[in-house]
Design a protein around this motif. Structure first.
Motif, PDB file in Angstrom:
ATOM      1  N   VAL A   1      -3.756  14.685  -5.346  1.00 39.70           N
ATOM      2  CA  VAL A   1      -3.384  13.561  -4.293  1.00 39.70           C
ATOM      3  C   VAL A   1      -2.693  12.448  -5.094  1.00 39.70           C
ATOM      4  O   VAL A   1      -1.566  11.790  -4.403  1.00 39.70           O
ATOM      5  CB  VAL A   1      -4.763  13.426  -3.612  1.00 39.70           C
ATOM      6  CG1 VAL A   1      -4.454  11.982  -3.020  1.00 39.70           C
ATOM      7  CG2 VAL A   1      -5.031  14.265  -2.668  1.00 39.70           C
TER       8      VAL A   1
ATOM      9  N   ARG B   1      -1.146  11.945  -7.957  1.00 35.34           N
ATOM     10  CA  ARG B   1       0.315  12.288  -8.512  1.00 35.34           C
ATOM     11  C   ARG B   1       1.193  12.403  -7.692  1.00 35.34           C
ATOM     12  O   ARG B   1       2.453  12.492  -7.728  1.00 35.34           O
ATOM     13  CB  ARG B   1       0.124  13.238  -9.694  1.00 35.34           C
ATOM     14  CG  ARG B   1      -0.881  12.672 -10.818  1.00 35.34           C
ATOM     15  CD  ARG B   1      -0.612  13.742 -12.090  1.00 35.34           C
ATOM     16  NE  ARG B   1       0.203  15.067 -11.837  1.00 35.34           N
ATOM     17  CZ  ARG B   1       0.670  15.495 -12.812  1.00 35.34           C
ATOM     18  NH1 ARG B   1       0.686  14.949 -14.022  1.00 35.34           N
ATOM     19  NH2 ARG B   1       1.362  16.707 -12.884  1.00 35.34           N
ATOM     20  N   GLY B   2       0.763  13.260  -6.400  1.00 38.28           N
ATOM     21  CA  GLY B   2       1.856  13.661  -5.703  1.00 38.28           C
ATOM     22  C   GLY B   2       2.369  12.579  -4.541  1.00 38.28           C
ATOM     23  O   GLY B   2       3.419  12.994  -4.000  1.00 38.28           O
ATOM     24  N   SER B   3       1.574  11.655  -4.201  1.00 33.37           N
ATOM     25  CA  SER B   3       2.069  10.559  -3.170  1.00 33.37           C
ATOM     26  C   SER B   3       2.423   9.443  -3.922  1.00 33.37           C
ATOM     27  O   SER B   3       2.034   9.159  -5.031  1.00 33.37           O
ATOM     28  CB  SER B   3       1.071  10.340  -2.215  1.00 33.37           C
ATOM     29  OG  SER B   3      -0.146   9.798  -2.942  1.00 33.37           O
ATOM     30  N   PRO B   4       3.399   8.581  -3.438  1.00 37.82           N
ATOM     31  CA  PRO B   4       4.185   7.290  -3.958  1.00 37.82           C
ATOM     32  C   PRO B   4       2.710   6.368  -4.149  1.00 37.82           C
ATOM     33  O   PRO B   4       1.967   6.196  -3.106  1.00 37.82           O
ATOM     34  CB  PRO B   4       5.041   6.796  -3.125  1.00 37.82           C
ATOM     35  CG  PRO B   4       5.323   7.772  -2.099  1.00 37.82           C
ATOM     36  CD  PRO B   4       4.007   8.841  -2.043  1.00 37.82           C
TER      37      PRO B   4
ATOM     38  N   ILE C   1       2.490   3.806  -0.989  1.00 46.02           N
ATOM     39  CA  ILE C   1       1.563   4.186   0.156  1.00 46.02           C
ATOM     40  C   ILE C   1      -0.230   3.957  -0.245  1.00 46.02           C
ATOM     41  O   ILE C   1      -0.655   3.754   0.495  1.00 46.02           O
ATOM     42  CB  ILE C   1       1.978   5.402   0.653  1.00 46.02           C
ATOM     43  CG1 ILE C   1       2.022   5.527   2.034  1.00 46.02           C
ATOM     44  CG2 ILE C   1       1.124   6.639   0.091  1.00 46.02           C
ATOM     45  CD1 ILE C   1       2.610   6.714   2.906  1.00 46.02           C
TER      46      ILE C   1
END
Lengths: 240, 240
Positions: A59, A61-64, A67
């Motif tokens: 989670v 590492r995968g989202s900016p 946000i």
């Protein structure tokens, strides 16, 4: 070139450097501690904890980061039970929110870096340590942690430079660090190039200093590699 | 209003707009990646060349664009580009302020950043080509262009796939910062939706989930591409 303007801009931006450094050092500190916890859960052997750690890393590492930061800054205040709890006076502060989200995010990246470092620890060294009766914390402190950290260091210094750059996002939740002040100066003066030049120099110098410190640390932590250098006259031992 | 209705595709739902935002994010990142590929190839060639000035310029580019916060670069391109456009407009007799379209500014800014990262990827990939193959190609009389097309390009692309995958992920997350220029990408749309419904938590979670879908899907795609590109390579090092 308008030297007085550059000088004035530099002075204004330098005044914001302590804020950038505070964001950076606190988030690296807390992020590092959190990463240790996450990596312990990930490799500890408990399947539930391991799955949780995997999810955490995925989670964050995968989202900016932006946000995540907005989620902490705007999202948490939406709930009554958080607004009425004892953490609210802290969570109301933009600075605390920025540090919290920076630390949460870097913990995901750092946990993966530490995990790859752990992989580099030769099993035979752990076996040897166990054979002479080391176990638990002593084994981690004397054998596993030094080797793993040394191997993780190059990737970790890249992550730390990323963190310096990430502190810029704190300006979007109204923390006035270097990028935020630069943006304000740009919109006041419309002299983008000059302000950018000053801010870029500040960040590049910061990164350079941090990378130098990390290189020094790496040098200090790997005396065994230097000791093996041949003592032929005229040939200097090459570090790195 | 229930969650399903708020996130749905009906009259009052934000689902369609969020998906449009995700599409915009994908378009922006793709444009930036292609721009960065061209820039990266040129800069990698400069860094590998015999010419000292070219090497210095290449090193300067990669240092600046990898060391300065992404947000600052976006400000530079957006505000700097707009004032340059206004100046050009004034020269041709157009009065008033001309803004650089935020898609172009964003693609340019993210492209400049990911070009710096791609340059390092291509440089590493070029250095991974066995020297003997280049010499052999020269020995049988291949011209520069033919050598590039037959020997260098296919192998650089193959070696670079994992690195390009990383750069893609990085750019996908950097593209969220372009929302500060007002481009209606996924980040911006989540922000607007959160602001107008006052459901900050819900919409930032929804936006974050869409980003996670984008990153994990592209992760899978790059893994597939890597397997396909290396199907003629002997299995072994680096393959688990």
């Amino acid at each position: 070139m308008d030297i007085p303007f550059l000088f004035q801009t530099m002075k204004t931006l330098l005044a914001a450097v302590p804020m950038t450094l505070a964001l950076f050092s606190l988030s690296v500190l807390f992020g590092g501690l959190l990463a240790l916890l996450v990596v312990w859960m990930r490799v500890g052997g408990n399947p539930v904890l391991s799955r949780f750690a995997r999810g955490y890393i995925f989670v964050f590492r995968g989202s900016p980061l932006l946000i995540q930061m907005f989620l902490v800054f705007y999202g948490l205040g939406q709930f009554g039970f958080i607004r009425h709890s004892f953490v609210w006076p802290a969570l109301r502060e933009p600075f605390v929110c920025a540090v919290l989200s920076l630390a949460l995010c870097t913990a995901g990246y750092t946990a993966e870096i530490f995990r790859f470092g752990l992989r580099a620890v030769p099993p035979r060294e752990i076996e040897a340590a166990r054979a002479i009766g080391m176990s638990g914390f002593l084994l981690v402190r004397r054998i596993i942690a030094p080797i793993a950290f040394r191997h993780a260091l190059p990737a970790y210094s890249t992550e730390i430079v990323m963190m310096v750059k990430s502190t810029a996002l704190a300006s979007l939740v109204t923390v006035w660090e270097v990028t935020g002040v630069a943006q304000r100066l740009i919109s006041q003066t419309y002299r983008t190039m000059e302000v950018f030049l000053c801010a870029a120099i500040i960040y590049l110098v910061l990164n350079f200093l941090i990378l130098q410190a990390m290189a020094l640390l790496e040098h200090r932590l790997s005396p065994h590699r230097r000791a093996a250098a041949p003592l032929v006259p005229g040939s200097l031992p090459v570090s790195r | 209003m229930g969650i399903v209705e708020t996130l749905g595709f009906g009259q009052t739902g934000w689902g369609g707009l969020l998906l449009m935002g995700a599409l915009m994010t994908l378009c922006l990142t793709l444009t930036a990646l292609l721009l960065g590929a061209v820039l990266g190839a040129v800069v990698a060639a400069a860094k590998l060349s015999q010419n000292r000035a070219a090497r210095t310029a290449g090193g300067f580019y990669t240092t600046v664009f990898r060391g300065v916060p992404e947000l600052l670069i976006i400000y530079l391109v957006y505000f700097g580009g707009s004032s340059a456009l206004t100046a050009i407009g004034g020269y041709f007799g157009v009065e008033g302020f001309l803004g650089l379209p935020s898609f172009i500014a964003g693609a340019l800014a993210v492209g400049l950043i990911c070009g710096a990262y791609q340059a390092e990827v291509y440089r590493g990939a070029f250095l991974a080509i066995p020297k003997g193959e280049l010499e052999a190609a020269q020995a049988i009389g291949m011209h520069r262009l033919l050598r590039f097309r037959r020997i260098i390009a296919p192998q650089v692309l193959r070696f670079a796939i994992p690195g390009i995958g990383n750069v893609w992920q990085l750019s996908l997350k950097d593209s969220a910062l372009v929302s500060v220029t007002g481009l209606a990408d996924l980040m911006r749309t989540s922000q607007v939706a959160a602001g107008s419904t006052r459901q900050y938590f819900l919409f930032f979670i929804a936006g974050g989930c869409l980003y996670l879908i984008l990153t994990s899907m592209s992760d899978r795609l790059f893994a597939l591409a890597e397997r396909r590109a290396s199907r003629s390579m002997p299995a072994g090092i680096g393959q688990i």
